[in-house]
Design a protein around this motif. Structure first.
Motif, mmCIF file in Angstrom:
data_model
loop_
_atom_site.group_PDB
_atom_site.id
_atom_site.type_symbol
_atom_site.label_atom_id
_atom_site.label_comp_id
_atom_site.label_asym_id
_atom_site.label_seq_id
_atom_site.Cartn_x
_atom_site.Cartn_y
_atom_site.Cartn_z
ATOM 1 N N UNK A 74 1.224 -0.951 -0.047
ATOM 2 C CA UNK A 74 0.081 -0.458 0.157
ATOM 3 C C UNK A 74 0.680 1.472 0.248
ATOM 4 N N UNK A 75 2.049 1.280 0.206
ATOM 5 C CA UNK A 75 2.733 2.622 0.304
ATOM 6 C C UNK A 75 3.260 2.451 -0.593
ATOM 7 N N UNK A 76 3.732 1.401 -1.120
ATOM 8 C CA UNK A 76 4.350 1.697 -2.628
ATOM 9 C C UNK A 76 3.169 1.986 -3.648
ATOM 10 N N UNK A 77 1.718 1.670 -4.060
ATOM 11 C CA UNK A 77 0.997 2.483 -4.689
ATOM 12 C C UNK A 77 0.761 3.942 -4.008
ATOM 13 N N UNK A 78 1.090 4.204 -2.575
ATOM 14 C CA UNK A 78 1.177 5.475 -2.378
ATOM 15 C C UNK A 78 2.452 6.852 -2.673
ATOM 16 N N UNK A 79 3.311 5.766 -3.594
ATOM 17 C CA UNK A 79 4.490 7.012 -3.704
ATOM 18 C C UNK A 79 5.609 6.767 -2.924
ATOM 19 N N UNK A 80 5.985 5.497 -2.162
ATOM 20 C CA UNK A 80 6.554 5.416 -0.783
ATOM 21 C C UNK A 80 7.390 4.273 -1.436
ATOM 22 N N UNK A 81 8.629 4.189 -2.360
ATOM 23 C CA UNK A 81 8.660 3.123 -3.145
ATOM 24 C C UNK A 81 10.282 3.117 -2.880
ATOM 25 N N UNK A 128 11.723 -5.034 -20.586
ATOM 26 C CA UNK A 128 11.196 -6.404 -20.165
ATOM 27 C C UNK A 128 11.370 -5.378 -18.519
ATOM 28 N N UNK A 129 11.885 -5.564 -17.781
ATOM 29 C CA UNK A 129 12.112 -5.185 -16.167
ATOM 30 C C UNK A 129 11.134 -3.994 -16.037
ATOM 31 N N UNK A 130 11.534 -2.689 -16.685
ATOM 32 C CA UNK A 130 10.817 -1.817 -16.703
ATOM 33 C C UNK A 130 9.816 -1.930 -16.465
ATOM 34 N N UNK A 131 9.360 -2.458 -18.045
ATOM 35 C CA UNK A 131 7.522 -2.901 -18.423
ATOM 36 C C UNK A 131 6.921 -3.490 -18.058
ATOM 37 N N UNK A 132 7.259 -4.485 -16.535
ATOM 38 C CA UNK A 132 7.239 -5.164 -15.738
ATOM 39 C C UNK A 132 6.504 -4.113 -14.290
ATOM 40 N N UNK A 133 7.421 -3.427 -14.086
ATOM 41 C CA UNK A 133 7.052 -2.637 -13.351
ATOM 42 C C UNK A 133 5.845 -1.009 -13.483
ATOM 43 N N UNK A 134 5.977 -0.964 -14.669
ATOM 44 C CA UNK A 134 5.139 -0.164 -15.211
ATOM 45 C C UNK A 134 3.563 -0.703 -15.028
ATOM 46 N N UNK A 135 3.381 -1.995 -15.300
ATOM 47 C CA UNK A 135 2.491 -3.163 -15.769
ATOM 48 C C UNK A 135 1.835 -3.000 -13.732
ATOM 49 N N UNK A 136 2.942 -3.166 -13.332
ATOM 50 C CA UNK A 136 2.633 -3.403 -11.319
ATOM 51 C C UNK A 136 1.806 -1.281 -11.261
ATOM 52 N N UNK A 137 2.306 -0.777 -11.781
ATOM 53 C CA UNK A 137 1.767 0.989 -11.309
ATOM 54 C C UNK A 137 0.086 0.608 -11.915
ATOM 55 N N UNK A 138 0.376 -0.129 -12.640
ATOM 56 C CA UNK A 138 -1.022 -0.167 -13.626
ATOM 57 C C UNK A 138 -1.848 -1.050 -13.320
ATOM 58 N N UNK A 139 -1.016 -2.288 -12.511
ATOM 59 C CA UNK A 139 -2.383 -2.866 -11.885
ATOM 60 C C UNK A 139 -2.236 -4.305 -12.651
ATOM 61 N N UNK A 156 11.628 4.032 -10.130
ATOM 62 C CA UNK A 156 10.930 4.939 -10.892
ATOM 63 C C UNK A 156 9.442 4.996 -12.031
ATOM 64 N N UNK A 157 9.693 3.564 -12.348
ATOM 65 C CA UNK A 157 8.297 3.534 -13.044
ATOM 66 C C UNK A 157 7.267 3.459 -12.323
ATOM 67 N N UNK A 176 19.311 13.752 -10.609
ATOM 68 C CA UNK A 176 18.811 14.026 -11.075
ATOM 69 C C UNK A 176 17.200 13.888 -10.925
ATOM 70 N N UNK A 177 16.734 12.158 -10.522
ATOM 71 C CA UNK A 177 15.780 11.395 -10.160
ATOM 72 C C UNK A 177 14.984 12.957 -8.906
ATOM 73 N N UNK A 178 16.094 13.477 -8.003
ATOM 74 C CA UNK A 178 15.736 13.893 -7.193
ATOM 75 C C UNK A 178 14.784 15.493 -7.216
ATOM 76 N N UNK A 179 15.230 15.656 -8.409
ATOM 77 C CA UNK A 179 14.768 16.864 -8.522
ATOM 78 C C UNK A 179 12.857 16.159 -8.880
#
Length: 252
Positions: A78-85, A101-112, A165-166, A195-198
């Motif tokens: 639930x924390x990951x879904x709220x943005x604490x990753x 494919x690794x990054x795509x799986x993370x995006x799939x996770x974000x989109x359920x 980041x995904x 860079x990602x901290x911006x």
């Protein structure tokens, strides 16, 4: 200048194991859109505190707040879904899948769609533009078709950051992001973290004090499960108690 608000806070946070107190009455806060480092000698309680903040360990006492909400009993998912990753010390990518494919799986996770590996190519391709954008941000666009296990160590850690980041995090928790890296990879990863901290918040456990000094806005020093100092690198490195406990013996 107005001080940034706290995005992550603890109040009286403690954790004991069979009578041993690993984290003892810790009160600290991480300001939004800053890089905050957590340092200390071996056995200081850094990893335990990290596990408490991300709810991989339950607290014995105290509270944790994320963006003003009590998350002391929330689940890691639930924390990951709220943005604490969280990104782990040991690289957690899928070794036999490609970088894309690794990054795509993370995006799939974000989109359920985490476990929908049987989706058609057409359904999966809808993520590819966003994947390539993320890889470009991390400097991995030329590695998109490479199998993860074939990547040099530093690039594999960069891939892990891309998968983090995904998830579109507000707060990224990094556990020893420089562990096992050579100087060239350390410099590259330090630049990536900045860079990602911006526009995001980064909390990291890190042993490389040169990195901590270069990129951290705030440093919290732990010893035996308690905070002994906090502030900029100049402040904590000049603290006699810190020098005795940690910095003086490791980084003169």
């Amino acid at each position: 200048m107005e001080t940034a608000k706290a995005i992550l806070e603890t109040r009286g946070l403690s954790r004991s194991f069979s009578g041993f107190v690993a984290v003892n009455d810790v009160n600290f806060s991480v300001r939004e859109r800053t890089i905050h480092a957590l340092i200390g000698p071996n056995g200081a309680g850094k990893s335990t505190l990290f596990n408490l903040l991300t709810r991989f360990l339950p607290a014995t006492a105290g509270q944790i707040y994320y963006d003003g909400t009590d998350i002391t009993h929330a689940s890691p998912a639930s924390l990951a879904r709220q943005g604490l990753v969280r990104s782990f010390q040991i690289s957690s990518v899928f070794p036999h899948l490609s970088v894309l494919e690794n990054v795509r799986i993370a995006l799939q996770s974000r989109h359920g769609e985490t476990m929908d590996f049987w989706l058609s190519d057409r359904r999966l391709r809808k993520y590819d533009e966003e994947v390539m954008s993320l890889l470009a941000d991390i400097g991995l666009e030329n590695y998109a078709q490479r199998i993860a296990i074939e990547l040099p160590y530093g690039r594999k850690r960069a891939l892990e950051l891309a998968t983090t980041l995904a998830m579109n995090p507000r707060v990224i928790l990094l556990d020893e992001p420089m562990a096992g890296m050579g100087q060239e990879d350390i410099q590259r990863t330090s630049a990536l973290i900045q860079k990602v901290a911006q526009g995001r918040t980064v909390l990291m456990v890190e042993h490389n004090l040169s990195v901590v000094a270069d990129i951290s806005d705030t440093i919290t020093v732990l010893r035996r499960g308690e905070i002994i100092a906090e502030g900029t690198y100049d402040i904590v490195s000049a603290d006699p108690e810190v020098r005795q406990a940690y910095i003086g013996g490791a980084h003169d």
